[in-house]
Scaffold this motif. Structure first.
Motif, PDB file in Angstrom:
ATOM      1  N   PRO A   1      14.818  -6.901  24.944  1.00 52.74           N
ATOM      2  CA  PRO A   1      14.177  -5.973  24.005  1.00 52.74           C
ATOM      3  C   PRO A   1      12.675  -5.877  24.260  1.00 52.74           C
ATOM      4  CG  PRO A   1      15.627  -7.514  22.855  1.00 52.74           C
ATOM      5  CD  PRO A   1      15.512  -8.002  24.271  1.00 52.74           C
ATOM      6  N   ALA A   2      12.097  -4.796  23.791  1.00 50.24           N
ATOM      7  CA  ALA A   2      10.667  -4.558  24.012  1.00 50.24           C
ATOM      8  C   ALA A   2       9.783  -5.507  23.210  1.00 50.24           C
ATOM      9  CB  ALA A   2      10.326  -3.108  23.666  1.00 50.24           C
ATOM     10  N   GLY A   3      10.355  -6.156  22.212  1.00 51.67           N
ATOM     11  CA  GLY A   3       9.553  -7.051  21.373  1.00 51.67           C
ATOM     12  C   GLY A   3       8.833  -6.295  20.279  1.00 51.67           C
ATOM     13  N   PRO A   4       7.647  -6.745  19.871  1.00 53.36           N
ATOM     14  CA  PRO A   4       6.909  -7.853  20.489  1.00 53.36           C
ATOM     15  C   PRO A   4       7.434  -9.222  20.085  1.00 53.36           C
ATOM     16  CG  PRO A   4       5.662  -6.995  18.644  1.00 53.36           C
ATOM     17  CD  PRO A   4       6.872  -6.115  18.782  1.00 53.36           C
ATOM     18  N   PHE A   5       7.409 -10.158  21.020  1.00 53.41           N
ATOM     19  CA  PHE A   5       7.810 -11.534  20.770  1.00 53.41           C
ATOM     20  C   PHE A   5       6.574 -12.382  20.467  1.00 53.41           C
ATOM     21  CE2 PHE A   5      11.326  -9.846  23.213  1.00 53.41           C
ATOM     22  CZ  PHE A   5      12.437 -10.425  22.615  1.00 53.41           C
ATOM     23  N   ASP A   6       6.826 -13.473  19.748  1.00 47.61           N
ATOM     24  CA  ASP A   6       5.751 -14.399  19.391  1.00 47.61           C
ATOM     25  C   ASP A   6       5.507 -15.466  20.450  1.00 47.61           C
ATOM     26  OD1 ASP A   6       5.253 -13.369  16.666  1.00 47.61           O
ATOM     27  OD2 ASP A   6       7.307 -14.052  16.307  1.00 47.61           O
ATOM     28  N   ALA A   7       6.434 -15.613  21.382  1.00 47.61           N
ATOM     29  CA  ALA A   7       6.314 -16.606  22.452  1.00 47.61           C
ATOM     30  C   ALA A   7       7.415 -16.319  23.470  1.00 47.61           C
ATOM     31  CB  ALA A   7       6.455 -18.024  21.904  1.00 47.61           C
ATOM     32  N   ALA A   8       7.269 -16.903  24.664  1.00 43.55           N
ATOM     33  CA  ALA A   8       8.286 -16.735  25.699  1.00 43.55           C
ATOM     34  C   ALA A   8       8.300 -17.943  26.615  1.00 43.55           C
ATOM     35  CB  ALA A   8       8.038 -15.464  26.511  1.00 43.55           C
ATOM     36  N   THR A   9       9.459 -18.186  27.225  1.00 37.77           N
ATOM     37  CA  THR A   9       9.603 -19.238  28.226  1.00 37.77           C
ATOM     38  C   THR A   9      10.397 -18.703  29.408  1.00 37.77           C
ATOM     39  OG1 THR A   9      11.714 -20.161  27.488  1.00 37.77           O
ATOM     40  CG2 THR A   9       9.745 -20.947  26.368  1.00 37.77           C
ATOM     41  N   CYS A  10      10.179 -19.338  30.552  1.00 35.54           N
ATOM     42  CA  CYS A  10      10.994 -19.084  31.738  1.00 35.54           C
ATOM     43  C   CYS A  10      11.009 -20.383  32.529  1.00 35.54           C
ATOM     44  CB  CYS A  10      10.436 -17.927  32.560  1.00 35.54           C
ATOM     45  SG  CYS A  10      11.523 -17.418  33.906  1.00 35.54           S
ATOM     46  N   LEU A  11      12.054 -21.180  32.351  1.00 35.76           N
ATOM     47  CA  LEU A  11      12.137 -22.504  32.953  1.00 35.76           C
ATOM     48  C   LEU A  11      13.190 -22.539  34.054  1.00 35.76           C
ATOM     49  CD1 LEU A  11      11.962 -24.774  29.753  1.00 35.76           C
ATOM     50  CD2 LEU A  11      10.086 -23.779  31.093  1.00 35.76           C
ATOM     51  N   LEU A  12      12.838 -23.127  35.179  1.00 34.27           N
ATOM     52  CA  LEU A  12      13.749 -23.349  36.309  1.00 34.27           C
ATOM     53  C   LEU A  12      14.357 -22.053  36.820  1.00 34.27           C
ATOM     54  CD1 LEU A  12      15.687 -26.529  35.047  1.00 34.27           C
ATOM     55  CD2 LEU A  12      13.303 -26.295  35.728  1.00 34.27           C
ATOM     56  N   THR A  13      13.576 -20.972  36.800  1.00 30.45           N
ATOM     57  CA  THR A  13      14.132 -19.653  37.105  1.00 30.45           C
ATOM     58  C   THR A  13      13.303 -18.861  38.104  1.00 30.45           C
ATOM     59  OG1 THR A  13      15.216 -19.490  34.947  1.00 30.45           O
ATOM     60  CG2 THR A  13      14.769 -17.422  36.089  1.00 30.45           C
ATOM     61  N   LEU A  14      11.990 -18.795  37.939  1.00 29.12           N
ATOM     62  CA  LEU A  14      11.191 -17.864  38.726  1.00 29.12           C
ATOM     63  C   LEU A  14      11.237 -18.149  40.222  1.00 29.12           C
ATOM     64  CD1 LEU A  14       7.972 -17.212  36.595  1.00 29.12           C
ATOM     65  CD2 LEU A  14       9.870 -15.640  37.063  1.00 29.12           C
ATOM     66  N   HIS A  15      11.565 -19.376  40.621  1.00 25.26           N
ATOM     67  CA  HIS A  15      11.626 -19.661  42.058  1.00 25.26           C
ATOM     68  C   HIS A  15      12.781 -18.933  42.750  1.00 25.26           C
ATOM     69  CE1 HIS A  15      13.773 -23.470  40.455  1.00 25.26           C
ATOM     70  NE2 HIS A  15      14.705 -22.607  40.790  1.00 25.26           N
ATOM     71  N   PHE A  16      13.683 -18.333  41.995  1.00 18.19           N
ATOM     72  CA  PHE A  16      14.748 -17.531  42.599  1.00 18.19           C
ATOM     73  C   PHE A  16      14.253 -16.150  43.043  1.00 18.19           C
ATOM     74  CE2 PHE A  16      17.415 -20.259  39.740  1.00 18.19           C
ATOM     75  CZ  PHE A  16      18.079 -20.945  40.748  1.00 18.19           C
ATOM     76  N   LEU A  17      13.093 -15.748  42.570  1.00 20.18           N
ATOM     77  CA  LEU A  17      12.628 -14.378  42.802  1.00 20.18           C
ATOM     78  C   LEU A  17      11.603 -14.315  43.931  1.00 20.18           C
ATOM     79  CD1 LEU A  17      12.090 -13.167  39.122  1.00 20.18           C
ATOM     80  CD2 LEU A  17      14.182 -13.172  40.477  1.00 20.18           C
TER      81      LEU A  17
END
Length: 235
Positions: free
Chosen positions: A115-131
């Motif tokens: 969703p477009a949000g807006p969100f109050d916080a975000a995480t991305c753990l153990l994931t970005l190294h795939f990109l």
């Protein structure tokens, strides 16, 4: 995932669709990621510095549900949107969360499906190294666009130096830690070779630059454990 994601990431994605792999996934990250439970606790602490009491949190790469469960346990008044491209991993997240699923919406897809949000916080753990680097930057920018001003974003994933000898040393340490944690040595060697050959690893400096270029200009490191590094930035 887009066409820019390299073949190695596609191989990992196929594993995340393998029922046998998914069934034993829960124990896997702790064998390869030093201090994983502490990383989850630190993430909960760092997000809470600026997230409101009833925060809505975006969790990118939510499959398996480990960080979702840790964050939901630490902050009972928060709600979550978890996004992951692997349906089997989302099913595992649902099982992991149990009764806490009443505060979580799970979405199959990439950041483009969030969703477009807006969100109050975000995480991305153990994931970005795939990109691959261009897709990684695009993803970080898309997370930034979904956050309220000054909202925290915590990321952690694997990084490797570019220099060949130094890179090999850290890959050896990655495998040795997995063996010391109970992983079969042959499996650890296979994972080492797969990471070396297939995953789009950047150096820590390059990864920090991606966060800055993605809009998180005050990104700062908070976690380092062998090949794994983590940063916090604010929108």
């Amino acid at each position: 995932m887009t066409a820019e994601i390299a073949d190695g990431a596609q191989q990992f994605m196929r594993a995340f669709s393998d029922p046998e792999f998914v069934a034993r996934y829960t124990d896997g990250p702790r064998r390869f990621v030093p201090g994983l439970d502490g990383l989850h606790r630190m993430t909960a602490v760092l997000l809470a510095e600026r997230a409101p009491k009833h925060a809505k949190v975006l969790v990118l790469g939510a499959g398996g549900g480990l960080e979702l469960n840790a964050l939901a346990e630490a902050h009972p008044s928060w709600t979550f949107v978890g996004v992951d491209p692997a349906p089997q991993m989302l099913q595992l997240a649902e099982r992991t969360l149990g009764a806490r699923m009443n505060r979580v919406e799970l979405i199959e897809g990439t950041i483009d499906h969030a969703p477009a949000g807006p969100f109050d916080a975000a995480t991305c753990l153990l994931t970005l190294h795939f990109l691959a680097a261009p897709e990684r930057l695009r993803t970080v920018r898309a997370v930034h666009d979904r956050l309220r001003p000054e909202a925290p974003f915590v990321v952690a994933h694997s990084c490797l130096p570019k220099e060949r000898v130094e890179r090999s040393l850290w890959l050896d340490r990655y495998a040795a830690y997995a063996v010391a944690s109970g992983t079969d040595p042959e499996q650890a060697r296979t994972m080492r070779a797969t990471v070396d050959a297939s995953v789009n690893m950047l150096s820590p400096d390059e990864d920090e630059a991606v966060l800055r270029d993605g809009g998180f200009r005050n990104a700062r490191p908070f976690f380092a454990a062998l090949t794994w590094h983590g940063w916090i930035g604010h929108a």
